[in-house]
Design an enzyme around this catalytic site. Structure first.
Site, short mmCIF file in Angstrom:
data_model
loop_
_atom_site.label_atom_id
_atom_site.label_comp_id
_atom_site.label_asym_id
_atom_site.label_seq_id
_atom_site.Cartn_x
_atom_site.Cartn_y
_atom_site.Cartn_z
N ASP A 1 0.85 -1.21 0.00
CA ASP A 1 0.00 0.00 0.00
C ASP A 1 0.88 1.26 0.00
O ASP A 1 0.82 2.06 0.92
CB ASP A 1 -0.95 0.00 1.22
CG ASP A 1 -0.22 0.08 2.55
OD1 ASP A 1 0.97 -0.31 2.62
OD2 ASP A 1 -0.84 0.55 3.54
N ASP B 1 6.85 1.19 1.75
CA ASP B 1 6.49 0.16 0.76
C ASP B 1 7.34 0.28 -0.50
O ASP B 1 7.69 -0.73 -1.12
CB ASP B 1 5.01 0.28 0.36
CG ASP B 1 4.06 0.15 1.52
OD1 ASP B 1 3.91 1.14 2.27
OD2 ASP B 1 3.48 -0.93 1.69
N ASN C 1 -2.47 2.88 3.49
CA ASN C 1 -1.93 4.20 3.83
C ASN C 1 -2.75 5.32 3.22
O ASN C 1 -2.93 6.38 3.82
CB ASN C 1 -0.48 4.32 3.35
CG ASN C 1 0.49 3.57 4.23
OD1 ASN C 1 0.34 3.56 5.45
ND2 ASN C 1 1.47 2.94 3.62
N THR D 1 2.90 -5.91 2.85
CA THR D 1 3.41 -4.77 3.60
C THR D 1 2.32 -3.73 3.86
O THR D 1 2.62 -2.55 4.06
CB THR D 1 4.59 -4.11 2.85
OG1 THR D 1 4.12 -3.65 1.57
CG2 THR D 1 5.73 -5.09 2.64
N PHE E 1 -0.54 -0.10 12.71
CA PHE E 1 -1.45 0.35 11.66
C PHE E 1 -2.00 -0.77 10.77
O PHE E 1 -3.23 -0.89 10.60
CB PHE E 1 -0.75 1.42 10.79
CG PHE E 1 -1.61 1.92 9.66
CD1 PHE E 1 -2.61 2.85 9.88
CD2 PHE E 1 -1.43 1.45 8.37
CE1 PHE E 1 -3.42 3.30 8.85
CE2 PHE E 1 -2.22 1.89 7.32
CZ PHE E 1 -3.23 2.82 7.57
N ASN E 2 -1.14 -1.59 10.17
CA ASN E 2 -1.62 -2.61 9.22
C ASN E 2 -2.57 -3.60 9.88
O ASN E 2 -3.54 -4.05 9.26
CB ASN E 2 -0.44 -3.36 8.58
CG ASN E 2 0.37 -2.49 7.64
OD1 ASN E 2 -0.14 -1.52 7.11
ND2 ASN E 2 1.63 -2.84 7.45
N HIS F 1 9.75 0.55 7.99
CA HIS F 1 9.19 -0.76 8.36
C HIS F 1 9.23 -1.82 7.25
O HIS F 1 9.71 -2.94 7.46
CB HIS F 1 7.71 -0.58 8.75
CG HIS F 1 7.45 0.52 9.71
ND1 HIS F 1 7.63 0.38 11.06
CD2 HIS F 1 6.98 1.79 9.52
CE1 HIS F 1 7.29 1.51 11.67
NE2 HIS F 1 6.89 2.39 10.75
N ASP F 2 8.63 -1.51 6.11
CA ASP F 2 8.26 -2.57 5.17
C ASP F 2 9.40 -3.38 4.56
O ASP F 2 9.26 -4.60 4.40
CB ASP F 2 7.38 -1.98 4.06
CG ASP F 2 6.02 -1.54 4.58
OD1 ASP F 2 5.61 -2.04 5.65
OD2 ASP F 2 5.37 -0.71 3.92
C1 BDR Z 1 3.03 0.20 8.53
O1 BDR Z 1 1.97 1.13 8.32
C2 BDR Z 1 2.20 1.88 7.16
O2 BDR Z 1 2.01 3.25 7.40
C3 BDR Z 1 3.58 1.57 6.69
O3 BDR Z 1 3.64 1.57 5.27
C4 BDR Z 1 3.87 0.22 7.27
O4 BDR Z 1 3.43 -0.81 6.40
C5 BDR Z 1 3.75 0.56 9.80
O5 BDR Z 1 2.88 0.54 10.89
CA CA Z 2 2.90 -0.38 4.10
#
Ligand code: BDR
Ligand code: CA
Length: 310
Positions: free
Chosen positions: A10, A15, A39, A124, A165-166, A239-240
């Site tokens: 996303d 990403d 996102n 991701t 978040f994810n 993160h991703d």
């Molecule tokens: C995740 O949330 C998104 O904002 C980032 O792309 C990542 O996948 C981190 O919490």
């Molecule tokens: Ca992401």
């Protein structure tokens, strides 16, 4: 031997680096990209994935759009980190990589069927597309090598105190995938918060000197600023790509086999990942969970992969 891999994403700044790590790493063969609303809405994430590949000169990988929202909930987005279009910072070029006419599920199904060996899926974003695939095409599960997902946390969250978040966007999808019996690896904030975009990292990537590296530096500039404003983290956590590193360079990310359950209710806890590292619940382990990262080795892999792109 390379591992065939599908990235379900996303984009989103981090990403993009996940796509570049997968496209540029010699241990991986990026065979398809699918997108999900996360996102930012699906229209943007789909366009951004095509832009990420266009910038990097990766023109032979199909990109298909998937779910525009979670299985049962309303989509929640994260413009406060990624900007209105999901890739705040650089001026975005018109993508030359087309959007495939198939849905994400159709593209993944076709890719799995066409592959001589099992294909890995790295997700991701909210894991809705993978859940839809396993729900609607369960016969394809045996063609999936494993699923690696960036999301969750063994400790604190980044949306509520205990939700990442994810996971928070689509907990029902995550629960379905975790319960599917597939080999599943969670790469959560507990490790990705160590993959920090420090000044030294920015210099190192910029020094690659390519168009991809220059675009990446503009992404870093925006991403570090918003992470500073929102989380007080001026060295934003990327993160991703850590989820991609699990496959690309197995010694880089340490995993433990443990029990993972997903909270589906609670005013602040829906989407929390309950990782029973101490075996308190006495349940069968059902997942691999990342607990360590060799940060230098991770960035070396990102840098080298970007250097192999345009
Ligand atoms: C995740 O949330 C998104 O904002 C980032 O792309 C990542 O996948 C981190 O919490
Ligand atoms: Ca992401």
């Amino acid at each position: 031997m390379t591992i065939p891999v599908i990235i379900d994403c996303d984009p989103g700044h981090d990403d993009v680096f996940a796509l570049w790590l997968a496209a540029g790493h010699p241990a991986l063969d990026l065979v398809a990209v699918t997108t999900v609303g996360g996102n930012v809405p699906l229209e943007h994430t789909s366009r951004n994935a095509r832009i990420a590949l266009t910038v990097a000169g990766v023109t032979d990988v199909p990109v298909a759009a998937g779910a525009d929202g979670p299985l049962v909930r309303q989509l929640q987005t994260a413009e406060w980190i990624h900007g209105e279009n999901g890739l705040g910072g650089p001026e975005l070029p018109e993508p030359t990589v087309p959007l495939d006419a198939r849905t994400a599920t159709e593209l993944i199904a076709d890719t799995l069927m066409a592959s001589a060996e099992p294909v890995a899926i790295v997700a991701t974003g909210p894991i809705t597309n993978v859940a839809v695939l396993l729900r609607d095409r369960p016969e394809l599960a045996e063609r999936i090598r494993e699923i690696v997902w960036m999301g969750g946390s063994t400790d604190r969250g980044n949306v509520t105190p205990y939700t990442e978040f994810n996971a928070w966007v689509d907990p029902e999808a995550l629960d379905l995938v975790v319960r599917s019996g597939m080999r599943f690896t969670m790469v959560g904030l507990n490790v990705t918060h160590r993959a920090l975009v420090t000044a030294a990292v920015r210099e190192r990537i910029a020094a690659v000197g390519t168009a991809t590296a220059a675009f990446g530096e503009e992404l870093f500039e925006f991403f570090c600023r918003t992470n500073d404003e929102v989380f007080g983290m001026p060295d934003g956590p990327l993160h991703d790509p850590v989820a991609v590193a699990v496959l690309a360079d197995p010694g880089c990310v340490g995993l433990v086999r443990t029990r993972l359950d997903v909270e589906l209710s609670g005013a602040e806890t829906a989407g929390a990942t309950s990782v029973d590292l101490d075996g308190m619940l006495g349940r069968e382990p059902n997942a691999w969970v990342a607990t360590q990262i060799d940060v230098d080795r991770f960035w070396a892999g990102v840098e080298a992969s970007i250097a192999r792109l345009s």
